[in-house]
Design an enzyme around this catalytic site. Structure first.
Site, PDB file in Angstrom:
ATOM      1  CB  SER A  62      49.747  42.029  45.463  1.00  0.00           C
ATOM      2  OG  SER A  62      50.999  41.849  44.851  1.00  0.00           O
ATOM      3  CE1 TYR A  94      48.307  46.896  43.007  1.00  0.00           C
ATOM      4  CE2 TYR A  94      50.363  45.660  43.198  1.00  0.00           C
ATOM      5  CZ  TYR A  94      48.990  45.691  43.024  1.00  0.00           C
ATOM      6  OH  TYR A  94      48.296  44.511  42.870  1.00  0.00           O
ATOM      7  CE  LYS A 111      45.566  45.595  45.173  1.00  0.00           C
ATOM      8  NZ  LYS A 111      44.176  45.204  44.979  1.00  0.00           N
TER       9      LYS A 111
HETATM   10  P1  NAD Z   1      42.709  44.169  35.802  1.00  0.00           P
HETATM   11  O1  NAD Z   1      43.143  45.569  35.620  1.00  0.00           O
HETATM   12  O2  NAD Z   1      42.620  43.299  34.603  1.00  0.00           O
HETATM   13  O3  NAD Z   1      41.282  44.127  36.533  1.00  0.00           O
HETATM   14  C1  NAD Z   1      40.863  45.140  37.417  1.00  0.00           C
HETATM   15  C2  NAD Z   1      39.450  45.541  37.005  1.00  0.00           C
HETATM   16  O4  NAD Z   1      39.021  46.602  37.869  1.00  0.00           O
HETATM   17  C3  NAD Z   1      39.395  46.076  35.578  1.00  0.00           C
HETATM   18  O5  NAD Z   1      38.322  45.480  34.884  1.00  0.00           O
HETATM   19  C4  NAD Z   1      39.186  47.571  35.762  1.00  0.00           C
HETATM   20  O6  NAD Z   1      38.449  48.150  34.702  1.00  0.00           O
HETATM   21  C5  NAD Z   1      38.434  47.604  37.077  1.00  0.00           C
HETATM   22  N1  NAD Z   1      38.566  48.877  37.783  1.00  0.00           N
HETATM   23  C6  NAD Z   1      39.691  49.621  37.942  1.00  0.00           C
HETATM   24  N2  NAD Z   1      39.410  50.730  38.644  1.00  0.00           N
HETATM   25  C7  NAD Z   1      38.081  50.663  38.939  1.00  0.00           C
HETATM   26  C8  NAD Z   1      37.198  51.528  39.636  1.00  0.00           C
HETATM   27  N3  NAD Z   1      37.624  52.699  40.159  1.00  0.00           N
HETATM   28  N4  NAD Z   1      35.899  51.184  39.758  1.00  0.00           N
HETATM   29  C9  NAD Z   1      35.448  50.025  39.202  1.00  0.00           C
HETATM   30  N5  NAD Z   1      36.238  49.181  38.523  1.00  0.00           N
HETATM   31  C10 NAD Z   1      37.540  49.497  38.395  1.00  0.00           C
HETATM   32  O7  NAD Z   1      43.656  43.517  36.891  1.00  0.00           O
HETATM   33  P2  NAD Z   1      43.768  42.011  37.380  1.00  0.00           P
HETATM   34  O8  NAD Z   1      45.105  41.535  36.979  1.00  0.00           O
HETATM   35  O9  NAD Z   1      42.576  41.244  37.010  1.00  0.00           O
HETATM   36  O10 NAD Z   1      43.814  42.261  38.936  1.00  0.00           O
HETATM   37  C11 NAD Z   1      42.663  42.177  39.753  1.00  0.00           C
HETATM   38  C12 NAD Z   1      43.039  42.538  41.178  1.00  0.00           C
HETATM   39  O11 NAD Z   1      44.078  41.683  41.618  1.00  0.00           O
HETATM   40  C13 NAD Z   1      43.567  43.957  41.333  1.00  0.00           C
HETATM   41  O12 NAD Z   1      43.063  44.486  42.532  1.00  0.00           O
HETATM   42  C14 NAD Z   1      45.077  43.767  41.416  1.00  0.00           C
HETATM   43  O13 NAD Z   1      45.684  44.771  42.167  1.00  0.00           O
HETATM   44  C15 NAD Z   1      45.172  42.421  42.108  1.00  0.00           C
HETATM   45  N6  NAD Z   1      46.424  41.709  41.808  1.00  0.00           N
HETATM   46  C16 NAD Z   1      46.755  41.456  40.501  1.00  0.00           C
HETATM   47  C17 NAD Z   1      47.943  40.795  40.210  1.00  0.00           C
HETATM   48  C18 NAD Z   1      48.363  40.530  38.782  1.00  0.00           C
HETATM   49  O14 NAD Z   1      49.524  40.236  38.558  1.00  0.00           O
HETATM   50  N7  NAD Z   1      47.483  40.591  37.791  1.00  0.00           N
HETATM   51  C19 NAD Z   1      48.786  40.390  41.256  1.00  0.00           C
HETATM   52  C20 NAD Z   1      48.410  40.649  42.563  1.00  0.00           C
HETATM   53  C21 NAD Z   1      47.204  41.301  42.820  1.00  0.00           C
HETATM   54  C1  UD1 Z   2      55.448  42.958  39.343  1.00  0.00           C
HETATM   55  C2  UD1 Z   2      55.253  44.076  40.340  1.00  0.00           C
HETATM   56  C3  UD1 Z   2      54.491  43.539  41.545  1.00  0.00           C
HETATM   57  C4  UD1 Z   2      53.183  42.895  41.111  1.00  0.00           C
HETATM   58  C5  UD1 Z   2      53.496  41.785  40.091  1.00  0.00           C
HETATM   59  C6  UD1 Z   2      52.271  41.094  39.563  1.00  0.00           C
HETATM   60  C7  UD1 Z   2      57.194  45.567  40.045  1.00  0.00           C
HETATM   61  C8  UD1 Z   2      58.442  46.090  40.661  1.00  0.00           C
HETATM   62  N1  UD1 Z   2      56.559  44.606  40.743  1.00  0.00           N
HETATM   63  O1  UD1 Z   2      56.182  41.970  39.987  1.00  0.00           O
HETATM   64  O2  UD1 Z   2      54.214  44.574  42.451  1.00  0.00           O
HETATM   65  O3  UD1 Z   2      52.502  42.331  42.220  1.00  0.00           O
HETATM   66  O4  UD1 Z   2      54.192  42.378  38.982  1.00  0.00           O
HETATM   67  O5  UD1 Z   2      51.497  42.001  38.815  1.00  0.00           O
HETATM   68  O6  UD1 Z   2      56.752  46.012  38.986  1.00  0.00           O
HETATM   69  N2  UD1 Z   2      61.052  40.972  33.696  1.00  0.00           N
HETATM   70  C9  UD1 Z   2      61.950  41.099  32.661  1.00  0.00           C
HETATM   71  N3  UD1 Z   2      61.559  41.790  31.554  1.00  0.00           N
HETATM   72  C10 UD1 Z   2      60.308  42.323  31.401  1.00  0.00           C
HETATM   73  C11 UD1 Z   2      59.392  42.193  32.480  1.00  0.00           C
HETATM   74  C12 UD1 Z   2      59.804  41.514  33.609  1.00  0.00           C
HETATM   75  O7  UD1 Z   2      63.071  40.624  32.745  1.00  0.00           O
HETATM   76  O8  UD1 Z   2      60.008  42.946  30.360  1.00  0.00           O
HETATM   77  C13 UD1 Z   2      61.451  40.182  34.877  1.00  0.00           C
HETATM   78  C14 UD1 Z   2      61.376  40.920  36.201  1.00  0.00           C
HETATM   79  O9  UD1 Z   2      62.580  41.556  36.484  1.00  0.00           O
HETATM   80  C15 UD1 Z   2      61.049  39.771  37.163  1.00  0.00           C
HETATM   81  C16 UD1 Z   2      60.215  38.802  36.317  1.00  0.00           C
HETATM   82  O10 UD1 Z   2      60.518  39.106  34.968  1.00  0.00           O
HETATM   83  O11 UD1 Z   2      62.219  39.113  37.547  1.00  0.00           O
HETATM   84  C17 UD1 Z   2      58.718  38.956  36.530  1.00  0.00           C
HETATM   85  O12 UD1 Z   2      58.358  40.310  36.338  1.00  0.00           O
HETATM   86  P1  UD1 Z   2      56.850  40.813  36.444  1.00  0.00           P
HETATM   87  O13 UD1 Z   2      56.001  39.980  35.552  1.00  0.00           O
HETATM   88  O14 UD1 Z   2      56.848  42.289  36.217  1.00  0.00           O
HETATM   89  O15 UD1 Z   2      56.409  40.475  37.937  1.00  0.00           O
HETATM   90  P2  UD1 Z   2      57.085  40.902  39.332  1.00  0.00           P
HETATM   91  O16 UD1 Z   2      58.426  41.489  39.141  1.00  0.00           O
HETATM   92  O17 UD1 Z   2      56.999  39.741  40.238  1.00  0.00           O
END
Ligand code: NAD
Ligand code: UD1
Length: 351
Positions: free
Chosen positions: A124, A148, A152
């Site tokens: 991330s 978190y 990572k």
């Molecule tokens: P998500 O929660 O939708 O998907 C994660 C999946 O992993 C889920 O299906 C969950 O059931 C499964 N899981 C959780 N714990 C587990 C375990 N102990 N054993 C087996 N399965 C397990 O999340 P996502 O948004 O699809 O994210 C996927 C990956 O990308 C994650 O590692 C997350 O940290 C990373 N990531 C996500 C974002 C985002 O904004 N969505 C941003 C940066 C990184």
């Molecule tokens: C958040 C996480 C980050 C993670 C990313 C993607 C925090 C501090 N950071 O980041 O670790 O990698 O999500 O999953 O939680 N906002 C509002 N109102 C809301 C929600 C968000 O104003 O109800 C604003 C936030 O302040 C930010 C932007 O929208 O400026 C995006 O927020 P968000 O979607 O939570 O993503 P990140 O802040 O980038």
């Protein structure tokens, strides 16, 4: 290739699974459904027209992981499984380290046993912490500010060291910026089980009438309208970056860390306006205090992804909003409809 997709029932994993099946890869999805539903896997099969292997298992269970990898013998693993809520990670740090760090170690150990030498890892942009300069390139120092982010960053280091000790192996660490949007079919998308932490799922639930108004977390940042600016990327573009990363891992040995973003930023107000246009609905909002830990701006320098993988984001902000809205309207309760069931631990189904 035979590809094990951990966390493949989740938001990003499910979109990636569809892209892999479209490329005729053989996949096996391993998930414990902690934050997802088996219904999503049924939809992937329906949309792709392919059956695939499915395993209900927890990456924290080292013995089970070894057994599953021994049985499936993947050529590569895409490791999505993990916990991702920043707030929750501060309340349950040990659980986050267990799943995100120990889970990764268990996976690497199981890969060693089964002879698998390629891994793509979901990292991330949060690993960068506060920007020393923008846009973030991959050489920007990493100083994650929350549990978190630290899990990572640690998992990245562990994978890098694992790879460094095996000359015939490859690892691609993908640092995602802000994934949003849904599949064109509107059959799969992001399905937060609780109150959404992220902006776009929240805005979408306001548009559909499930919540009253969006709270804008601060309007006094140094950005063009005072609200936080992020690099939002369509989840289908992100899914395709995984296919490109697999191809890179197949032809290249070593570890590569790669940003996955668009290189462009949008503010909270711009996102609300864009979503209002896409949905044709008014989206009430109120400006509140800043959210602790937030930064003003996060934008990727995505040039390395293009240079190494020939990948770049293609979808527009409007496509991000219209696809989210189509998914939201068609599935007001996400995957939780009639017939939802939770399989027991370690169920295995061969595709
Ligand atoms: P998500 O929660 O939708 O998907 C994660 C999946 O992993 C889920 O299906 C969950 O059931 C499964 N899981 C959780 N714990 C587990 C375990 N102990 N054993 C087996 N399965 C397990 O999340 P996502 O948004 O699809 O994210 C996927 C990956 O990308 C994650 O590692 C997350 O940290 C990373 N990531 C996500 C974002 C985002 O904004 N969505 C941003 C940066 C990184
Ligand atoms: C958040 C996480 C980050 C993670 C990313 C993607 C925090 C501090 N950071 O980041 O670790 O990698 O999500 O999953 O939680 N906002 C509002 N109102 C809301 C929600 C968000 O104003 O109800 C604003 C936030 O302040 C930010 C932007 O929208 O400026 C995006 O927020 P968000 O979607 O939570 O993503 P990140 O802040 O980038």
């Amino acid at each position: 290739m035979r590809i094990l997709v951990t966390g493949g029932a989740g938001y990003i994993g499910s979109h990636t699974a569809l892209e892999l099946l479209a490329k005729q890869h053989d996949i096996c999805i391993l998930d414990n459904f902690r934050n997802s539903s088996p219904e999503c896997l049924r939809r992937i099969e329906k949309l792709s027209g392919h059956h695939f292997s499915q395993i209900t298992a927890d990456v924290s269970d080292s013995e089970a992981m070894e057994g599953h990898l021994d049985a499936y013998r993947p050529d590569a693993v895409i490791h999505f499984a993990g916990l991702k809520a920043v707030g929750e990670s501060a309340e349950k740090p040990v659980e986050y380290y267990d799943v995100n760090v120990s889970g990764t170690i268990n996976l690497l150990r199981a890969m060693d046993r089964s002879g698998c030498r390629k891994i793509i890892f979901s990292s991330s942009a949060t690993v960068y912490g506060r920007p020393e300069y923008l846009p973030f390139d991959e050489n920007h120092p990493c100083a994650p500010e929350n549990v978190y982010g630290r899990t990572k960053h640690m998992a990245e280091k562990i994978i890098q060291d694992w790879q460094g000790a095996r000359s015939d192996s490859s690892a691609v660490l993908l640092r995602y910026f802000n994934p949003v949007g849904a599949h064109d079919s509107a059959e799969i998308g992001e399905d937060p089980t609780d109150t959404p932490n992220n902006l776009l799922p929240y805005v979408s639930q306001v548009a559909i009438g499930r919540r009253d108004r969006v709270s804008i977390f601060g309007a006094d940042y140094e950005t063009r309208d005072g609200t936080g600016m992020r690099d939002y990327i369509h989840v289908v573009d992100l899914a395709r970056a995984h296919v490109a990363a697999l191809e890179l891992a197949d032809r290249h040995q070593g570890t590569e860390t790669i940003n996955v973003g668009t290189g462009a930023g949008h503010t909270v107000r711009e996102m609300i306006d864009a979503f209002s246009r896409a949905s044709g609905r008014d989206i009430p909002y109120v400006v509140t205090d800043r959210r602790p830990g937030d930064i003003a701006t996060s934008i990727a320098d995505p040039s390395k992804a293009y240079k190494l993988m020939g990948w770049k984001a293609e979808r527009t902000l409007d496509e991000m909003c219209t696809s989210t809205w189509a998914w939201q309207q068609r599935n007001p309760n996400g995957f939780r409809g009639p017939g939802h069931s939770n399989p027991t631990k370690n169920d295995v189904r061969q595709g």
